[in-house]
Enzyme design. Structure first.
Site, PDB file in Angstrom:
ATOM      1  N   LEU A 189     -15.249   5.553  -3.539  1.00 51.68           N
ATOM      2  CA  LEU A 189     -13.850   5.161  -3.442  1.00 51.68           C
ATOM      3  C   LEU A 189     -13.444   4.028  -4.381  1.00 51.68           C
ATOM      4  O   LEU A 189     -14.178   3.071  -4.585  1.00 51.68           O
ATOM      5  CB  LEU A 189     -13.567   4.718  -2.004  1.00 51.68           C
TER       6      LEU A 189
ATOM      7  N   ARG B 106      -0.900   9.351  -0.068  1.00 49.97           N
ATOM      8  CA  ARG B 106      -2.093   9.804  -0.788  1.00 49.97           C
ATOM      9  C   ARG B 106      -2.086  11.286  -1.137  1.00 49.97           C
ATOM     10  O   ARG B 106      -2.572  11.685  -2.192  1.00 49.97           O
ATOM     11  CB  ARG B 106      -3.336   9.491   0.049  1.00 49.97           C
TER      12      ARG B 106
ATOM     13  N   PHE C 146       0.854  -1.181   0.000  1.00 46.04           N
ATOM     14  CA  PHE C 146       0.000   0.000   0.000  1.00 46.04           C
ATOM     15  C   PHE C 146       0.886   1.225   0.000  1.00 46.04           C
ATOM     16  O   PHE C 146       2.074   1.147   0.347  1.00 46.04           O
ATOM     17  CB  PHE C 146      -0.894  -0.004   1.248  1.00 46.04           C
TER      18      PHE C 146
ATOM     19  N   GLN D 168      -7.876  14.650   4.143  1.00 46.74           N
ATOM     20  CA  GLN D 168      -7.303  13.801   3.101  1.00 46.74           C
ATOM     21  C   GLN D 168      -8.247  13.663   1.913  1.00 46.74           C
ATOM     22  O   GLN D 168      -9.394  13.259   2.065  1.00 46.74           O
ATOM     23  CB  GLN D 168      -7.003  12.408   3.652  1.00 46.74           C
TER      24      GLN D 168
ATOM     25  N   HIS E  14     -11.956  12.144   1.719  1.00 50.24           N
ATOM     26  CA  HIS E  14     -11.989  10.778   2.223  1.00 50.24           C
ATOM     27  C   HIS E  14     -11.864  10.682   3.736  1.00 50.24           C
ATOM     28  O   HIS E  14     -12.468   9.814   4.361  1.00 50.24           O
ATOM     29  CB  HIS E  14     -10.834  10.016   1.560  1.00 50.24           C
TER      30      HIS E  14
ATOM     31  N   GLU F 210      -6.982   1.822  -2.919  1.00 52.44           N
ATOM     32  CA  GLU F 210      -5.558   1.924  -3.186  1.00 52.44           C
ATOM     33  C   GLU F 210      -4.968   0.533  -3.469  1.00 52.44           C
ATOM     34  O   GLU F 210      -3.896   0.411  -4.049  1.00 52.44           O
ATOM     35  CB  GLU F 210      -4.898   2.523  -1.936  1.00 52.44           C
TER      36      GLU F 210
ATOM     37  N   HIS G 286      -8.590  11.445  -1.110  1.00 51.26           N
ATOM     38  CA  HIS G 286      -8.082  10.185  -1.650  1.00 51.26           C
ATOM     39  C   HIS G 286      -7.892  10.379  -3.144  1.00 51.26           C
ATOM     40  O   HIS G 286      -8.770  10.912  -3.810  1.00 51.26           O
ATOM     41  CB  HIS G 286      -9.096   9.069  -1.367  1.00 51.26           C
TER      42      HIS G 286
ATOM     43  N   ARG H  48      -2.719  10.682   6.526  1.00 48.84           N
ATOM     44  CA  ARG H  48      -2.794   9.293   6.966  1.00 48.84           C
ATOM     45  C   ARG H  48      -2.377   8.354   5.841  1.00 48.84           C
ATOM     46  O   ARG H  48      -2.773   8.545   4.697  1.00 48.84           O
ATOM     47  CB  ARG H  48      -4.214   8.952   7.399  1.00 48.84           C
TER      48      ARG H  48
END
Lengths: 251, 637
Positions: free
Chosen positions: B263, B322, B121, B247, B388, B266, B249, B423
């Site tokens: 979404l 991100r 990730f 954030q 997100h 990822e 995304h 994050r």
């Protein structure tokens, strides 16, 4: 591309209700839930509907579209003709609270009646070892988003309120199967599937499988194998004879 | 006297997502009576939407992984603004929390030797995310939901009542926290189904209400994400930190419009998917920022080799944190290399065999096929940034999850500090487990340490009921009636356009003016119908919280004159070391539903020396001021 769609939405509560006709704008790519939201914002601010993720992952917006159990967020407007009148009604198997919202507490009651995962003795956290092929059977059932459409469509309870007491419904019979097939669950769930959760009521018409938005093979992969295990246990002549001779009850 | 249904519990947990459920389990296992209150049905919380996985350095996929590596990745991802103690606890405890889930019945995907499989990730040095296909959040929430049922079954065997010690109050909204002499005494709310009021008399409240995404137009968040915990804590006197860090995304769906923002995990990139612009270029190689130079592959060949050989190659920049990827996509689109619908292309079709895609990313396959008529095994996905996650939240003590107001605890997205300015993917599910447990424990210890319990003053209950019902009465002072849906749309538009992914002082100021206008109009919000399951009323109540947290975001964003993580200022595009250790704390005074917000800057405690030494001096120099590094062992040696 936008057009006026014709929606016929059930409105009312536990005491009374009726279908109401609305005309509401529909745009490219929209789903029925988008139109319900537009109705709320423009014509019927107190229209009750459950929803959360709007992506088919949480199983909140279950209802019946043209009489078929569906997730409103996954029902595309493009599947209907522009001049078609689309009916949106609450799930029929559960008592109405208001408009499209029903009382689904039956499902939570049944969930509590299924004994939980029983951890294997002697294995500490971090010591669990399972093969992918072995976890896949139960993983299929754990895809369930608990939309309860399978419960809604199941004729055992859809048309027979009196069966609710002794029948857990496809979702929770599948939960029994999931635990039974869990590689490390220490519980024995075969006898109770029949005696406590009502597996015998199911006559494998596969309606539950047909409406499952996750495409889980509820009947073929969960219910039928459980029925086979019950049959093996209950009706195997040698087991039967053994039980007679040694007078074991309920084995 | 207002008619109110009363309940008495040792601990009341607000929110039934991952953090809330883990807190419930912990407090109940300590023997306390616990209520969990949630706006939706049990098991529907936003955690079900988490796709990719749960980060924990178990070292199953790469034995070099350990908590120190995870800690370093987390701090880098947050650009060293994180609360380092939270990041430390998180990295150390995450593996135990994941293994514990297996004892509750969770079934993660496996490695060939039967252990929990781990996937790559963004920002994680090694494959680290425990996962179940791309529906990991569902597995977490269902597992904990079923653990709660098993605790209720224990209580049934002992007391003959499933709800003797632990009860779920589903479809119930908390609108006020009530204090006595500065200590939490209770929580007040209403049943969504009937509109009737309910009062929880309790000395300890765990806030686990998630995020604030519904203040933005394009978001991956559900309707529940209205910043309730943030607002409840603020109004009870607690502080919020890091609210400027939101954030976006990088990969949300962009087409058709009705699904914009949903979404795209990822995990697509973790499993080999790559980002391309309309010219077919893998553009991320042009966007490796200075602070990450040397840590990422600079050619396609090396990036592709990395998937199979991680020791000899550097990771692909498609897996940068991100914030970096979202900004890159934004720039590409702005410079005219966007897709037809204003996004980038995410290509997994040309990278993996059809069967493998359907196996690893079943819900992405399903989502695109059902909602966009796109077959991701044959064509690329169109993606773009979507709101997100909020890094900011309630300021808590890292070890006990206690907020500054006695009796308030917070965990998960509604708490702040853990993730700093950004994050990493996968660090949310682990955050929920680690700090959900700690919040349950913290609340239990607090309750056990109390002598007399605070009691709920009647006047507070009457006032809370009046505030909740105000939208039915309409405006008192002759101002015109407002539709809550319209105001909500205006709020979302404002935040999205003026305090979105790229910010500027004059735009933020414009947003603050608009928020002030909405604040004056919100008193006029009027709803139709009665109290029974009335979504217009529910929105009118939630809207106050959305406005309050939006003010926090906008005001903090205006104050922070630098760019870092989830806060990008067009007029201050650089990382500024002077800002690295400075937190912006939002507080309110006043008792109205939407009080005024004050923002104050405060220094964080410097990182403990043994943790600081985990980093090379040359890396720290990119983030820290000279003064801060004077004591580093490489300097003093």
């Amino acid at each position: 591309m936008a057009y006026q769609a014709k929606l016929r939405v059930w409105r009312g509560d536990a005491t009374a209700g009726e279908l109401q006709d609305f005309e509401v704008e529909a745009n490219e790519g929209e789903v029925v839930l988008d139109l319900i939201h537009r109705l709320q914002a423009t014509q019927a601010p107190d229209l009750a509907v459950r929803w959360n993720c709007k992506a088919g992952k949480c199983g909140s917006c279950s209802a019946e579209v043209n009489g078929k159990p569906k997730l409103l967020c996954m029902t595309r407007m493009s599947t209907f003709a522009e001049d078609e009148v689309i009916s949106v009604t609450p799930m029929r198997t559960f008592p109405v609270i208001r408009d499209l919202v029903t009382d689904v507490s039956y499902n939570y009651t049944k969930a509590r009646e299924i004994p939980a995962f029983t951890p294997p003795e002697g294995l500490e956290p971090g010591e669990y070892r399972m093969q992918q092929v072995d976890v896949e059977r139960s993983q299929e059932f754990r895809k369930c988003i608990e939309c309860f459409l399978c419960q809604d469509t199941c004729h055992v309870i859809r048309d027979h309120e009196e069966n609710k007491e002794s029948f857990a419904g496809p979702r929770f019979l599948m939960r029994v199967a999931e635990l039974e097939m869990h590689p490390l669950d220490a519980g024995d769930r075969v006898e109770a599937a029949q005696s406590a959760h009502g597996l015998g009521y199911c006559n494998i018409t596969k309606c539950c499988t047909e409406v499952c938005p996750e495409g889980i093979q509820i009947t073929d992969n969960a219910l039928i194998p459980m029925k086979e295990r019950v049959a093996d246990r209950r009706y195997d002549p040698i087991v039967w004879l053994g039980n007679k001779i040694f007078k074991r009850n309920g084995a | 006297m207002t008619e109110v249904e009363r309940h008495n519990y040792d601990v009341v947990v607000i929110g039934a997502g991952g953090a809330g459920l883990r807190a419930v389990i912990e407090a109940r296992q300590r023997g306390l009576s616990v209520a969990v209150v949630c706006k939706s049905l049990f098991g529907k919380a936003h955690t079900v939407m988490a796709e990719g996985g749960c980060a924990a350095s178990m070292g199953n996929a790469n034995s070099h992984d350990n908590w120190q590596v995870h800690f370093r990745d987390t701090m880098r991802g947050g650009k060293f603004l994180n609360n380092w103690r939270m990041a430390e606890l998180h990295a150390k405890e995450a593996p135990d929390r994941v293994w514990e889930l297996e004892t509750y019945g969770a079934l993660f995907d496996r490695t060939p030797d039967g252990r929990i499989s781990q996937r790559n990730f963004g920002g994680h040095t090694y494959p680290r995310l425990a996962h179940v296909g791309d529906r990991t959040g569902l597995e977490l929430i269902r597992t904990m939901q079923q653990k709660i049922v098993s605790l209720q079954q224990e209580d049934y065997r002992r007391y003959g009542d499933y709800e003797a010690k632990l009860r779920v109050f589903a479809e119930c909204t908390v609108t006020e926290l009530i204090k006595e002499d500065g200590h939490i005494a209770g929580a007040f709310g209403y049943w969504r189904e009937s509109g009737r009021f309910v009062l929880f008399e309790t000395p300890a409240v765990v806030l686990a209400t998630g995020g604030i995404g519904k203040s933005f137009k394009v978001t991956s968040n559900s309707w529940e994400y209205t910043g309730d915990g943030h607002a409840l804590a603020l109004r009870a006197g607690a502080g919020l930190i890091n609210m400027e860090f939101v954030q976006f995304h990088p990969t949300g769906m962009v087409w058709p419009p009705s699904v914009k923002g949903i979404l795209v995990t990822e995990g697509v990139r973790g499993d080999g998917g790559v980002l391309k612009n309309a010219e077919g270029e893998r553009f991320m190689f042009r966007y490796i920022p200075d602070v990450f130079k040397g840590q990422y592959a600079d050619s396609e060949e090396e990036a592709d080799r990395w998937y199979s050989d991680q020791e000899g190659n550097r990771r692909t920049p498609d897996l940068l944190p991100r914030d970096e990827v979202a900004r890159a996509i934004n720039t590409e689109v702005k410079e005219g290399r966007g897709s037809e619908h204003g996004g980038m292309f995410l290509d997994i079709a040309s990278r993996l065999p059809t069967e493998e895609i359907r196996k690893r990313l079943p819900s992405m396959y399903h989502q695109f096929r059902e909602l966009a008529d796109v077959d991701i095994t044959a064509e690329p996905m169109e993606v773009g940034p979507t709101c997100h996650y909020v890094m900011g939240g309630i300021e808590v003590d890292p070890d006990t999850a206690a907020a500054t107001v006695p009796g308030i605890f917070a965990a998960g997205e509604c708490s702040g500090g853990m993730h700093g300015s950004n994050r990493l993917g996968g660090n949310s599910l682990s955050d929920l487990l680690v700090f959900g447990r700690r919040a349950g424990l913290g609340a239990a210890e607090y309750v056990e340490s109390l002598g007399a319990r605070p009691s709920v003053p009647d006047a507070e209950v009457t006032a809370a009921a009046k505030r909740a019902l105000a939208p039915f009465d309409g405006p008192e002072d002759g101002t015109s009636a407002e539709n809550p849906y319209t105001l909500h749309t205006e709020l979302q538009q404002t935040m999205n356009e003026l305090v979105g992914i790229i910010r500027k002082a004059d735009e933020i100021e414009k947003a603050i003016d608009k928020l002030a206008e909405i604040r004056s109009r919100i008193r006029g919000v009027t709803v139709e119908g009665n109290r029974q399951y009335n979504p217009g009323w529910h929105l009118a109540v939630d809207l106050r919280n959305m406005l309050l947290v939006s003010e926090c975001v906008a005001r903090a964003a205006l104050r922070r004159t630098e760019s870092r993580g989830g806060h990008t200022r067009d007029d201050y595009p650089q990382l500024d070391a002077q800002w690295r250790n400075r937190l912006l704390v939002c507080q309110t005074t006043g008792d109205e539903p939407v009080p005024e917000v004050d923002v104050e800057a405060r220094e964080q405690q410097p990182m403990r020396a043994d943790l600081l030494e985990l980093f090379e001096l040359s890396e720290l120099e990119k983030y820290y001021t000279e003064d801060e590094l004077a004591g580093h062992p490489e300097r003093t040696a």
